[in-house]
Structure formats: C-alpha cells, structure tokens
Design an enzyme around this catalytic site. Structure first.
Site, PDB file in Angstrom:
ATOM      1  N   LEU A 117       0.859  -1.183   0.000  1.00 26.24           N
ATOM      2  CA  LEU A 117       0.000   0.000   0.000  1.00 26.24           C
ATOM      3  C   LEU A 117       0.895   1.232   0.000  1.00 26.24           C
ATOM      4  O   LEU A 117       1.761   1.376   0.869  1.00 26.24           O
ATOM      5  CB  LEU A 117      -0.921   0.031   1.220  1.00 26.24           C
ATOM      6  CG  LEU A 117      -1.965  -1.084   1.337  1.00 26.24           C
ATOM      7  CD1 LEU A 117      -2.838  -0.863   2.565  1.00 26.24           C
ATOM      8  CD2 LEU A 117      -2.830  -1.180   0.098  1.00 26.24           C
ATOM      9  N   THR A 195       3.847  -5.613 -10.283  1.00 25.82           N
ATOM     10  CA  THR A 195       2.428  -5.283 -10.401  1.00 25.82           C
ATOM     11  C   THR A 195       2.104  -4.968 -11.859  1.00 25.82           C
ATOM     12  O   THR A 195       2.700  -4.071 -12.459  1.00 25.82           O
ATOM     13  CB  THR A 195       2.067  -4.107  -9.488  1.00 25.82           C
ATOM     14  OG1 THR A 195       2.229  -4.525  -8.124  1.00 25.82           O
ATOM     15  CG2 THR A 195       0.629  -3.673  -9.687  1.00 25.82           C
ATOM     16  N   HIS A 344      -6.382  -5.203  -7.706  1.00 26.44           N
ATOM     17  CA  HIS A 344      -5.921  -3.962  -7.078  1.00 26.44           C
ATOM     18  C   HIS A 344      -6.973  -3.424  -6.105  1.00 26.44           C
ATOM     19  O   HIS A 344      -7.133  -2.208  -5.947  1.00 26.44           O
ATOM     20  CB  HIS A 344      -5.583  -2.914  -8.147  1.00 26.44           C
ATOM     21  CG  HIS A 344      -4.368  -2.092  -7.829  1.00 26.44           C
ATOM     22  ND1 HIS A 344      -3.102  -2.477  -8.181  1.00 26.44           N
ATOM     23  CD2 HIS A 344      -4.220  -0.915  -7.188  1.00 26.44           C
ATOM     24  CE1 HIS A 344      -2.228  -1.568  -7.771  1.00 26.44           C
ATOM     25  NE2 HIS A 344      -2.889  -0.608  -7.156  1.00 26.44           N
ATOM     26  N   GLY A 377     -10.809  -7.659  -1.289  1.00 29.81           N
ATOM     27  CA  GLY A 377     -12.057  -7.946  -0.596  1.00 29.81           C
ATOM     28  C   GLY A 377     -11.901  -8.639   0.738  1.00 29.81           C
ATOM     29  O   GLY A 377     -12.901  -8.877   1.422  1.00 29.81           O
ATOM     30  N   ARG A 399      -6.500  -2.914   2.839  1.00 29.70           N
ATOM     31  CA  ARG A 399      -7.105  -1.766   3.525  1.00 29.70           C
ATOM     32  C   ARG A 399      -7.224  -1.920   5.038  1.00 29.70           C
ATOM     33  O   ARG A 399      -7.013  -0.942   5.761  1.00 29.70           O
ATOM     34  CB  ARG A 399      -8.483  -1.477   2.927  1.00 29.70           C
ATOM     35  CG  ARG A 399      -8.425  -0.857   1.524  1.00 29.70           C
ATOM     36  CD  ARG A 399      -9.825  -0.512   1.037  1.00 29.70           C
ATOM     37  NE  ARG A 399      -9.814   0.099  -0.290  1.00 29.70           N
ATOM     38  CZ  ARG A 399      -9.966  -0.573  -1.430  1.00 29.70           C
ATOM     39  NH1 ARG A 399     -10.112  -1.904  -1.406  1.00 29.70           N
ATOM     40  NH2 ARG A 399      -9.961   0.058  -2.593  1.00 29.70           N
TER      41      ARG A 399
END
Length: 449
Positions: A117, A195, A344, A377, A399
């Site tokens: 992140l 990535t 992503h 998710g 997150r």
C-alpha cells in the site's frame, strides 16, 4: 525464475508462538475489559473503516478507501465471499491447530502477507516504518510498496528481522527498474512482486472529486527520490527543462497551493540534503515530482518485456494482477515463481471480475506448481479461510491494516493482524479442521439462492 540464495535472511518466525498469540487474543480482550480497557482499534471490519474515516483527512480516507468508477468492483469483491459458506464438521479433535504454510522456501507462522500500500504517510507519520515493525512482530511478510513514504533501506532498518518482498511498478526507465531491484535485493527482500495492472492510473472518482493525487504533492515517492538513477533523471530535467516537455501551467496561489509547495519542498530534501528554506528556492523538488509523473509507468509493457526482470535480479519473481486462468498459465510459461490474484482492490477497473470468483479456476490451472497469492475484498479471518479453501497458497491483507495504522499507528496494525489471525484460528477449529495446509473445497458449501 528460480529462487536465489537468500541474503540477510530473516530468522524464521516460530509457528507455535503465533498460534499461542492467536489463541490468547480473545481471552486477553475480555480480561482487559474487566478493568474497562478496550481494544485500540475496533474489531468489527465495518466499524474499523468508520473509525478510520473519522481519524483521517478527507483526502487520505478517499485515497485509501476509494476505488475505480462507481466502485462496483469493490462491491463485487466483497459480494463474491457471500457465494461461499463454511461447512462445519463437529466432533473432531481440534485441540492442536496449525496455521503455518510454506512460501518461497520458508515455513511461515500464518498464511498472511501484507499487500503493498503506497503513501501510508497519509495515514500516519511513521507510515511504512510502523507497518514493517508490526508485520515483523506478527511474523507476517510485508510487501514494500514502490510508492512508499520511506526508502526501502530505512524500512529494512526499522524491522531488520522482518520478512519482506518488494513491489515493482514497471517504470518507463529500464535503468530505474534495474536500480530499484538491485536495491531491493541488497535490502534483504525475498522476492520481487511485479504489479501488472497499473500501467495506467485507474479512474478513481473519490480522488477526482477532491482533485487530489498525493504524488503531485511529493508524497509516496521516497523509493524514487532515494534512488541514484532517479536523482540523475531529475538533474537532467533541471538542466534541460524545455526538452522535458514541462507544461507552464499557472497555479493559483491559495493556502492549499502554498501548503502543497511546502510539502514538495520538504520531500525534496531527499534529493538535495538541504533544509526547507533552501528546498523552497530549489527547482529540484518540483522537478522530482514531474519526473516521477513521467516515468512512473508505461502502457507499452508486454509479456515479452518481463524477461528483462530476470536480468535485473536473481530473486524470485511474482506477477501481481492476474485475474484470468490463461494469464496464470502464461506466467508459468514465462518462468514466474508465483502469481498474485488481484484486481488492485477494485482501484483500477470498475466492473472488473471479482478475484474470489476466478480464484478456483486459476488455482486449478496452476495445480500447485507455483504459489497462488490472493487479495481484494479480504476483511477478516473467515474470509482468509474461504480463500485458502478455494486454492490460495497465501492471502494478502490491504485496507484493514491501513485503517489500523490511521486509527492507532503501529499498535493499530498489530491489533488488526492479531484479530485476523485469531478469527482464522477460531474458524479453523470450529469448522473441524486443524491445518490450513489441508483446507480444500470440501470445507465450503456453495450458497444456494
């Protein structure tokens, strides 16, 4: 792309210690509650996100929490978990449980990784340093972002015993790519995560509504400003501004514009070693931002280009952003050491395929030949259980740890990881299983609508 002999290899974490910590978590929380002490961060994922919304600036929360377009992909990533149910099997001896996995040639105490992140300084001043320390304490490998707020060498120094990988955004400059990978190898990273899905910046509506991109403020570019190749690119830009194609855009002088200029100048100290006053006068900080925006990515990269990464490093190479079984097969043909199933976190394409929906097909195609890492998710330990049962070798958290960082710094990241591991351990036992290595699709039942 065979794994290289490790350099500065971290000591292997103790799986038994991790198991003990996860089993104590629930008891410790309840016992502390007797004296009125509660957790630093909310345990419930939705409440955690709400706490982060209150703790962070509007710009920071939008950048971390937001996704592409109408955020349908983000919603689909979560909804895909609703298609599966844990199928408990009672009356089995689950007194001894093992969360450990084998990944990149080492036994890990849990099946978790931290996803890369960027711009974590938006959540907390200690940013990647705090995350690295928390990850090391939990025995969880940390994937250092190419868009980190601190140079990889400083992150390694902050948690020298931690396991870490390095994420590469494929730059328009091959010399810069090679330099970043050399530094990652020298910094003790165990693998390179290339990535693939950010060769163009996604249409991120929350950021666009705020007209805010942190990189234009000089944030999240520490890996670049600390790099000798990038520094040379900046110096060349300053010497030949006309050749660089810089636009002579007039910026209206407002308090926000002044604050942005000060932020950029502070970040420029990495290039000049100068203080704020000198950096404000120097063209280098602004040139660094413009150079970054020019070289950050290239939409021209193809499968054929990936072979060059092997020339730049001897570390294992994992390809992140795989969402099609045919691409997983092609990654193996190209000699990749792992695939990372990810969209992503819904930040790049709206209405994209949810990753959990394609995970079983990709796992079947890979058939155990290389690791399959999964993200997008994931909010709790039960989600990790489902992903492992559907074929993931390891599961990456995104997150939630950023929210923990924003709410309570390093302690917040520690608590988020503790909670996810504890829920996974409890789910494993209550479902009648003792080893995450043994989980298969028979541990789940497809939800019937």
């Amino acid at each position: 792309m065979s794994p290289a002999a490790g350099r500065n290899d971290p000591a292997p974490a103790d799986p038994a210690a991790a198991r003990g910590a996860s089993r104590r978590a629930q008891s410790d929380i309840y016992r502390a509650g007797i004296s009125g002490t509660r957790t630093r961060v909310p345990v419930d994922p939705t409440t955690l996100e709400d706490a982060a919304r209150r703790a962070l600036s509007a710009e920071a929360f939008a950048y971390i929490a937001g996704g592409a377009g109408a955020e349908a992909t983000m919603a689909s990533n979560r909804a895909a978990f609703d298609e599966w149910q844990v199928w408990p099997r009672p009356l089995r001896d689950v007194s001894q449980r093992d969360l450990s996995i084998e990944l990149l040639g080492r036994r890990r105490p849990t099946p978790l990784l931290l996803a890369p992140l960027g711009v974590m300084e938006m959540a907390h001043p200690d940013a990647d340093l705090a995350v690295a320390r928390a990850a090391a304490a939990a025995g969880v490998p940390y994937t250092l972002s190419n868009q980190a707020s601190f140079a990889m060498e400083r992150i390694a120094d902050a948690a020298p015993d931690g396991a870490r990988l390095f994420q590469l955004y494929w730059s328009a400059s091959d010399e810069l790519n090679a330099s970043l990978l050399r530094r990652a190898e020298a910094s003790g990273c165990e693998a390179i995560v290339v990535t693939l899905d950010t060769h163009l910046l996604g249409w991120r509506t929350r950021d666009l509504d705020l007209a805010y991109l942190p990189f234009t403020r000089g944030m999240g570019i520490a890996q670049y400003t600390s790099d000798p190749v990038f520094q040379q690119l900046v110096r060349e830009r300053v010497r030949t501004p006309a050749a660089s194609g810089d636009a002579s855009t007039t910026v209206r002088i407002t308090p926000k514009a002044i604050a942005a200029g000060v932020t950029i100048a502070r970040k420029g100290g990495a290039l000049t070693g100068a203080g704020l006053r000198e950096s404000l006068r120097s063209p280098l900080p602004r040139a660094a931002v413009e150079t970054f925006l020019d070289v950050f990515s290239t939409p021209a990269v193809t499968w054929d280009d990936l072979a060059r990464a092997r020339e730049w490093t001897s570390l294992p190479i994992i390809l992140k952003g795989i969402v099609h079984p045919d691409d997983a097969a092609r990654a193996m043909d190209a000699g990749a050491d792992g695939v990372w199933v990810s969209n992503h976190g819904g930040r790049q394409i709206d209405r994209s395929v949810p990753t959990l929906a394609v995970l079983p097909e990709i796992a079947d195609r890979v058939a155990g030949r290389i690791p399959v890492i999964f993200d997008s998710g994931v909010r709790g330990g039960a989600d990790v259980f489902v992903a492992l049962a559907l074929g993931a070798s390891a599961v990456a958290i995104g997150r939630p740890y950023a929210y923990g960082l924003g709410v309570a710094g390093e302690d917040g990241v520690r608590e988020v990881l503790r909670n996810i591991v504890a829920e996974l351990d409890i789910t494993l036992g209550l479902a009648g299983h003792t080893r995450v290595d043994d989980l298969g699709r028979d541990a789940l039942r497809a939800a019937r609508r």
